[in-house]
Design a protein around this motif. Structure first.
Motif, PDB file in Angstrom:
ATOM      1  N   ILE A  17       0.846  -1.202   0.000  1.00 18.83           N
ATOM      2  CA  ILE A  17       0.000   0.000   0.000  1.00 18.83           C
ATOM      3  C   ILE A  17       0.873   1.240   0.000  1.00 18.83           C
ATOM      4  N   GLU A  18       0.744   2.050  -1.030  1.00 17.06           N
ATOM      5  CA  GLU A  18       1.599   3.238  -1.188  1.00 17.06           C
ATOM      6  C   GLU A  18       0.722   4.473  -1.348  1.00 17.06           C
ATOM      7  N   LYS A  19       1.006   5.474  -0.529  1.00 18.68           N
ATOM      8  CA  LYS A  19       0.146   6.669  -0.592  1.00 18.68           C
ATOM      9  C   LYS A  19       0.478   7.584  -1.772  1.00 18.68           C
ATOM     10  N   GLN A  20       1.698   7.468  -2.282  1.00 17.88           N
ATOM     11  CA  GLN A  20       2.067   8.284  -3.444  1.00 17.88           C
ATOM     12  C   GLN A  20       1.581   7.616  -4.729  1.00 17.88           C
ATOM     13  N   GLY A  24       8.840   3.736  -4.549  1.00 12.99           N
ATOM     14  CA  GLY A  24      10.243   4.170  -4.589  1.00 12.99           C
ATOM     15  C   GLY A  24      10.660   4.980  -3.380  1.00 12.99           C
ATOM     16  N   GLY A  25       9.711   5.677  -2.763  1.00 20.11           N
ATOM     17  CA  GLY A  25      10.016   6.433  -1.545  1.00 20.11           C
ATOM     18  C   GLY A  25      11.184   7.402  -1.714  1.00 20.11           C
ATOM     19  N   ASN A  26      11.987   7.499  -0.677  1.00 21.60           N
ATOM     20  CA  ASN A  26      13.101   8.452  -0.679  1.00 21.60           C
ATOM     21  C   ASN A  26      14.147   8.163  -1.749  1.00 21.60           C
ATOM     22  N   LEU A  27      14.228   6.915  -2.128  1.00 23.53           N
ATOM     23  CA  LEU A  27      15.257   6.551  -3.106  1.00 23.53           C
ATOM     24  C   LEU A  27      15.039   7.242  -4.462  1.00 23.53           C
ATOM     25  N   ARG A  28      13.833   7.685  -4.701  1.00 19.27           N
ATOM     26  CA  ARG A  28      13.563   8.406  -5.956  1.00 19.27           C
ATOM     27  C   ARG A  28      14.288   9.752  -5.982  1.00 19.27           C
ATOM     28  N   HIS A  29      14.712  10.229  -4.797  1.00 19.87           N
ATOM     29  CA  HIS A  29      15.384  11.535  -4.738  1.00 19.87           C
ATOM     30  C   HIS A  29      16.877  11.396  -4.441  1.00 19.87           C
ATOM     31  N   VAL A  30      17.335  10.184  -4.344  1.00 15.73           N
ATOM     32  CA  VAL A  30      18.768   9.945  -4.100  1.00 15.73           C
ATOM     33  C   VAL A  30      19.303   9.265  -5.354  1.00 15.73           C
ATOM     34  N   PHE A  31      20.260   9.905  -6.007  1.00 18.63           N
ATOM     35  CA  PHE A  31      20.645   9.393  -7.321  1.00 18.63           C
ATOM     36  C   PHE A  31      21.947   8.617  -7.339  1.00 18.63           C
ATOM     37  N   THR A  32      22.782   8.874  -6.334  1.00 21.03           N
ATOM     38  CA  THR A  32      24.002   8.059  -6.251  1.00 21.03           C
ATOM     39  C   THR A  32      24.197   7.598  -4.810  1.00 21.03           C
ATOM     40  N   THR A  33      24.851   6.470  -4.650  1.00 21.40           N
ATOM     41  CA  THR A  33      25.183   6.001  -3.300  1.00 21.40           C
ATOM     42  C   THR A  33      26.524   6.617  -2.902  1.00 21.40           C
ATOM     43  N   LEU A  34      26.900   6.365  -1.679  1.00 22.66           N
ATOM     44  CA  LEU A  34      28.168   6.894  -1.179  1.00 22.66           C
ATOM     45  C   LEU A  34      29.342   6.404  -2.025  1.00 22.66           C
ATOM     46  N   SER A  35      29.228   5.170  -2.481  1.00 21.79           N
ATOM     47  CA  SER A  35      30.332   4.618  -3.285  1.00 21.79           C
ATOM     48  C   SER A  35      30.269   5.099  -4.732  1.00 21.79           C
ATOM     49  N   ASN A  61      -1.647   5.496  -4.623  1.00 19.44           N
ATOM     50  CA  ASN A  61      -2.572   6.560  -4.165  1.00 19.44           C
ATOM     51  C   ASN A  61      -3.505   6.033  -3.072  1.00 19.44           C
ATOM     52  N   ALA A  62      -2.979   5.185  -2.222  1.00 18.87           N
ATOM     53  CA  ALA A  62      -3.832   4.504  -1.238  1.00 18.87           C
ATOM     54  C   ALA A  62      -3.281   4.672   0.177  1.00 18.87           C
ATOM     55  N   THR A  63      -4.168   4.879   1.108  1.00 19.94           N
ATOM     56  CA  THR A  63      -3.768   4.898   2.529  1.00 19.94           C
ATOM     57  C   THR A  63      -4.728   3.987   3.299  1.00 19.94           C
ATOM     58  N   ALA A  93       6.406  -0.025   6.850  1.00 18.18           N
ATOM     59  CA  ALA A  93       7.640   0.472   6.217  1.00 18.18           C
ATOM     60  C   ALA A  93       7.367   1.867   5.677  1.00 18.18           C
ATOM     61  N   SER A  94       6.863   2.716   6.576  1.00 18.24           N
ATOM     62  CA  SER A  94       6.435   4.051   6.130  1.00 18.24           C
ATOM     63  C   SER A  94       7.599   5.032   6.032  1.00 18.24           C
ATOM     64  N   GLY A  95       8.812   4.590   6.325  1.00 15.73           N
ATOM     65  CA  GLY A  95      10.013   5.372   6.041  1.00 15.73           C
ATOM     66  C   GLY A  95      10.115   6.676   6.808  1.00 15.73           C
ATOM     67  N   ALA A  96      10.620   7.690   6.137  1.00 21.13           N
ATOM     68  CA  ALA A  96      10.880   8.970   6.793  1.00 21.13           C
ATOM     69  C   ALA A  96      10.659  10.101   5.805  1.00 21.13           C
ATOM     70  N   GLU A  97      10.431  11.284   6.359  1.00 20.49           N
ATOM     71  CA  GLU A  97      10.342  12.488   5.517  1.00 20.49           C
ATOM     72  C   GLU A  97      11.439  13.440   5.943  1.00 20.49           C
ATOM     73  N   SER A 160      26.889  11.056   6.109  1.00 20.64           N
ATOM     74  CA  SER A 160      27.327  10.313   4.926  1.00 20.64           C
ATOM     75  C   SER A 160      27.041  11.115   3.668  1.00 20.64           C
ATOM     76  N   ASN A 161      25.900  11.825   3.667  1.00 18.62           N
ATOM     77  CA  ASN A 161      25.578  12.635   2.499  1.00 18.62           C
ATOM     78  C   ASN A 161      26.519  13.812   2.344  1.00 18.62           C
ATOM     79  N   ALA A 162      26.909  14.401   3.486  1.00 19.48           N
ATOM     80  CA  ALA A 162      27.874  15.503   3.418  1.00 19.48           C
ATOM     81  C   ALA A 162      29.182  14.996   2.813  1.00 19.48           C
TER      82      ALA A 162
HETATM   83  C1  LIG Z   1      19.159  12.624   1.271  1.00 16.22           C
HETATM   84  C2  LIG Z   1      19.227  11.134   1.491  1.00 16.22           C
HETATM   85  C3  LIG Z   1      20.340  10.418   1.016  1.00 16.22           C
HETATM   86  C4  LIG Z   1      20.449   9.035   1.218  1.00 16.22           C
HETATM   87  N1  LIG Z   1      21.563   8.357   0.746  1.00 16.22           N
HETATM   88  C5  LIG Z   1      21.631   7.020   0.880  1.00 16.22           C
HETATM   89  C6  LIG Z   1      22.742   6.273   0.347  1.00 16.22           C
HETATM   90  O1  LIG Z   1      23.658   6.833  -0.248  1.00 16.22           O
HETATM   91  N2  LIG Z   1      22.748   4.923   0.528  1.00 16.22           N
HETATM   92  C7  LIG Z   1      21.728   4.280   1.197  1.00 16.22           C
HETATM   93  O2  LIG Z   1      21.771   3.050   1.323  1.00 16.22           O
HETATM   94  N3  LIG Z   1      20.686   4.961   1.705  1.00 16.22           N
HETATM   95  C8  LIG Z   1      20.613   6.302   1.570  1.00 16.22           C
HETATM   96  N4  LIG Z   1      19.550   6.982   2.087  1.00 16.22           N
HETATM   97  C9  LIG Z   1      18.562   6.228   2.839  1.00 16.22           C
HETATM   98  C10 LIG Z   1      17.561   5.535   1.946  1.00 16.22           C
HETATM   99  O3  LIG Z   1      17.015   6.479   1.044  1.00 16.22           O
HETATM  100  C11 LIG Z   1      16.511   4.994   2.883  1.00 16.22           C
HETATM  101  O4  LIG Z   1      17.124   4.081   3.765  1.00 16.22           O
HETATM  102  C12 LIG Z   1      15.444   4.240   2.109  1.00 16.22           C
HETATM  103  O5  LIG Z   1      14.839   5.090   1.174  1.00 16.22           O
HETATM  104  C13 LIG Z   1      14.422   3.736   3.110  1.00 16.22           C
HETATM  105  O6  LIG Z   1      13.413   3.041   2.397  1.00 16.22           O
HETATM  106  P1  LIG Z   1      12.012   2.792   3.060  1.00 16.22           P
HETATM  107  O7  LIG Z   1      11.196   2.083   2.019  1.00 16.22           O
HETATM  108  O8  LIG Z   1      12.200   2.163   4.375  1.00 16.22           O
HETATM  109  O9  LIG Z   1      11.398   4.246   3.353  1.00 16.22           O
HETATM  110  P2  LIG Z   1      11.016   5.437   2.345  1.00 16.22           P
HETATM  111  O10 LIG Z   1      11.977   5.516   1.217  1.00 16.22           O
HETATM  112  O11 LIG Z   1      10.796   6.649   3.196  1.00 16.22           O
HETATM  113  O12 LIG Z   1       9.610   4.951   1.744  1.00 16.22           O
HETATM  114  C14 LIG Z   1       8.452   4.904   2.547  1.00 16.22           C
HETATM  115  C15 LIG Z   1       7.251   4.832   1.640  1.00 16.22           C
HETATM  116  O13 LIG Z   1       6.082   4.692   2.436  1.00 16.22           O
HETATM  117  C16 LIG Z   1       5.069   5.551   1.926  1.00 16.22           C
HETATM  118  N5  LIG Z   1       4.168   5.862   3.031  1.00 16.22           N
HETATM  119  C17 LIG Z   1       4.453   6.557   4.172  1.00 16.22           C
HETATM  120  N6  LIG Z   1       3.357   6.610   4.969  1.00 16.22           N
HETATM  121  C18 LIG Z   1       2.363   5.952   4.327  1.00 16.22           C
HETATM  122  C19 LIG Z   1       0.992   5.669   4.646  1.00 16.22           C
HETATM  123  N7  LIG Z   1       0.418   6.079   5.778  1.00 16.22           N
HETATM  124  N8  LIG Z   1       0.257   4.958   3.750  1.00 16.22           N
HETATM  125  C20 LIG Z   1       0.797   4.527   2.588  1.00 16.22           C
HETATM  126  N9  LIG Z   1       2.092   4.768   2.229  1.00 16.22           N
HETATM  127  C21 LIG Z   1       2.874   5.467   3.089  1.00 16.22           C
HETATM  128  C22 LIG Z   1       5.833   6.778   1.419  1.00 16.22           C
HETATM  129  O14 LIG Z   1       5.084   7.492   0.456  1.00 16.22           O
HETATM  130  C23 LIG Z   1       7.085   6.106   0.811  1.00 16.22           C
HETATM  131  O15 LIG Z   1       6.921   5.754  -0.540  1.00 16.22           O
HETATM  132  C24 LIG Z   1      19.419   8.350   1.899  1.00 16.22           C
HETATM  133  C25 LIG Z   1      18.284   9.063   2.356  1.00 16.22           C
HETATM  134  C26 LIG Z   1      18.183  10.432   2.154  1.00 16.22           C
HETATM  135  C27 LIG Z   1      16.964  11.167   2.667  1.00 16.22           C
END
Ligand SMILES: Cc1cc2nc3c(=O)[nH]c(=O)nc-3n(C[C@H](O)[C@H](O)[C@H](O)COP(=O)(O)OP(=O)(O)OC[C@H]3O[C@@H](n4cnc5c(N)ncnc54)[C@H](O)[C@@H]3O)c2cc1C
Length: 213
Positions: A17-20, A24-35, A61-63, A93-97, A160-162
């Motif tokens: 279930i993905e609300k967006q 892809g979550g945060n990884l959609r905004h991270v384009f390269t890894t540390l290596s 588009n679901a919550t 696995a709602s990740g972080a903002e 790590s990002n710095a």
């Molecule tokens: C700037 C930055 C740089 C990074 N660089 C690296 C790197 O170099 N190497 C590395 O290994 N990691 C890196 N990371 C960390 C990596 O991006 C995260 O560890 C990874 O994205 C975590 O994945 P996730 O699926 O747990 O969470 P997220 O990527 O946050 O995905 C969570 C998903 O859950 C969805 N969601 C949240 N709440 C709800 C809800 N109520 N209902 C439905 N859907 C919901 C969100 O829309 C999102 O799609 C970086 C992170 C950031 C922010």
């Protein structure tokens, strides 16, 4: 997504279930890894596996409207598509903002920006030098709005990002002065290697300066 693939490969039916509107979550905004590896093909590969797997059903588009537990099972109502799923386990696995800080003129002065700097770190992509055009110096301020009374934890991502950004910037344009203001650099585990690499950039014409604040 990786948890979904693992479970589905073991024969379980998985509802993702993905609300967006896309996975892809945060990884959609991270384009390269540390290596320095591109995350784009890795993410595309994971998304393809999810998309093709017969045991994974993705709801975009679901919550969750409501989740009830009945005799060891769950009944979850999904908002957006009006579906009800009965299931035996939940993985949250709602990740972080990313934090939107109020300090250091962030959001008020365009020079104080996370986005622009984020773009600089994406120079591994097509735009190359573009985000760095005209820049003579860059200051990174670590731990803003973090490890304080309100947020008493470390995100484990920023240092790590710095390091990644400092190395990338010096590679692209060694003349740009890079300053990193930090309390302590937390380069976990093997990431220490990149701290050493970034410090070595100090040997270049105008180096990265690490200032303990
Ligand atoms: C700037 C930055 C740089 C990074 N660089 C690296 C790197 O170099 N190497 C590395 O290994 N990691 C890196 N990371 C960390 C990596 O991006 C995260 O560890 C990874 O994205 C975590 O994945 P996730 O699926 O747990 O969470 P997220 O990527 O946050 O995905 C969570 C998903 O859950 C969805 N969601 C949240 N709440 C709800 C809800 N109520 N209902 C439905 N859907 C919901 C969100 O829309 C999102 O799609 C970086 C992170 C950031 C922010």
């Amino acid at each position: 997504m990786t948890a979904a693939i693992d479970l589905a490969n073991q024969g379980f039916n998985v509802s993702l279930i993905e609300k967006q509107q896309e996975l892809g979550g945060n990884l959609r905004h991270v384009f390269t890894t540390l290596s320095g590896e591109s995350t784009v093909p890795k993410l595309a590969n994971i998304m393809e596996q999810v998309g093709k797997h017969p045991k994974i059903r993705t709801y975009l588009n679901a919550t969750i409207k409501e989740c009830r537990r009945i005799c060891g099972n769950f009944k979850t109502e999904i908002q957006g598509i009006d579906a009800v799923i009965e299931h035996g386990a939940v993985i949250v696995a709602s990740g972080a903002e990313q934090n939107e800080p109020g300090e250091y003129c962030y959001g008020q002065d365009k020079r104080s920006s996370r986005t622009r700097f984020g773009q600089a770190s994406q120079c591994g992509r097509d735009d190359k030098q573009e985000p760095l055009a005209g820049m003579k110096s860059i200051v990174m301020i670590q731990c803003v709005g973090s490890r304080d009374e309100k947020h008493g934890y470390c995100s484990r991502v920023c240092c790590s990002n710095a390091l990644k950004n400092a190395i990338k910037i010096k590679e692209l344009n060694p003349k740009i002065s890079v300053y990193v203001l930090f309390r302590d650099i937390r380069s976990y585990g093997l990431r220490e290697k990149y701290y050493r690499l970034a410090r070595e950039r100090e040997w270049l014409s105008s180096g990265t300066t690490w200032i303990k604040a």
